[in-house]
Motif scaffolding. Structure first.
Motif, short mmCIF file in Angstrom:
data_model
loop_
_atom_site.label_atom_id
_atom_site.label_comp_id
_atom_site.label_asym_id
_atom_site.label_seq_id
_atom_site.Cartn_x
_atom_site.Cartn_y
_atom_site.Cartn_z
N GLN A 1 0.85 -1.19 0.00
CA GLN A 1 0.00 0.00 0.00
C GLN A 1 0.89 1.25 0.00
O GLN A 1 0.62 2.20 -0.70
CB GLN A 1 -0.92 0.00 1.23
N LEU B 1 -5.03 5.64 3.18
CA LEU B 1 -5.69 4.79 4.17
C LEU B 1 -6.74 5.59 4.92
O LEU B 1 -6.71 6.82 4.93
CB LEU B 1 -4.66 4.24 5.16
N GLN B 2 -7.65 4.88 5.55
CA GLN B 2 -8.66 5.51 6.40
C GLN B 2 -8.41 5.06 7.82
O GLN B 2 -7.82 4.00 8.06
CB GLN B 2 -10.05 5.07 5.95
N TRP C 1 -10.23 0.23 11.14
CA TRP C 1 -9.96 -1.11 10.63
C TRP C 1 -9.93 -1.17 9.10
O TRP C 1 -10.01 -2.26 8.53
CB TRP C 1 -11.00 -2.08 11.19
N HIS C 2 -9.81 -0.06 8.43
CA HIS C 2 -9.78 -0.04 6.97
C HIS C 2 -8.67 -0.93 6.42
O HIS C 2 -8.82 -1.55 5.36
CB HIS C 2 -9.62 1.41 6.47
N TRP C 3 -7.56 -1.00 7.13
CA TRP C 3 -6.42 -1.81 6.68
C TRP C 3 -6.84 -3.27 6.45
O TRP C 3 -6.26 -3.95 5.61
CB TRP C 3 -5.27 -1.75 7.68
N THR D 1 -9.29 -4.42 4.95
CA THR D 1 -9.81 -4.64 3.59
C THR D 1 -8.67 -4.70 2.58
O THR D 1 -8.91 -4.96 1.40
CB THR D 1 -10.78 -3.52 3.18
#
Length: 135
Positions: free
Chosen positions: A42, A65-66, A69-71, A73
């Motif tokens: 990423q 990134l957001q 827990w976006h990571w 996905t």
């Protein structure tokens, strides 16, 4: 105590912790090796030094990134696989606590089983980000 939980519960906890740790460390090694090899990260490794000293919000924005827990996905990305390994290592105690609850119940140690259950709930709520998410 009504039964000998002094050996069986700690042994079960330790056995589950050992396996969880081994799995987490293996996943960490694989993810890190893939990341160093440049396999679909990423954040490319050459960009990291420019991002390390940035505030978290800016790091996330520049890395695409957001928060939260976006990571999860993005597990197909090698650097996010490293994050998953760290999350696994950090959550090993949840699985271990769940593994000893049946031992405590079998030995009629309901209070200890209840304490383990409460600890699991507290750890999950803390990891979820529900508390303090409005800040």
């Amino acid at each position: 105590m009504t039964g000998d939980t002094s050996r069986s519960a700690p042994q079960r906890y330790a056995r589950w912790l050992a396996w969880g740790s081994r799995l987490g460390l293996a996943l960490l090694a694989v993810g890190f090796a893939l990341y160093l090899a440049g396999v679909t990260p990423q954040v490319p490794i050459e960009q990291l030094p420019a991002l390390w000293d940035r505030p978290a919000a800016e790091y996330l924005q520049r890395a695409g990134l957001q928060p939260g827990w976006h990571w999860a996905t993005l597990l197909h990305r090698s650097d996010m696989l490293v994050i998953a390994a760290i999350a696994l290592l950090a959550s090993c105690s949840i699985v271990c606590l769940a593994a000893v609850i049946p031992v405590f119940l079998r030995h009629r140690e309901r209070a200890l089983a209840w304490i383990c259950g409460v600890q699991i709930v507290v750890l999950i709520v803390a990891a979820s980000g529900w508390i303090g998410a409005a800040h």
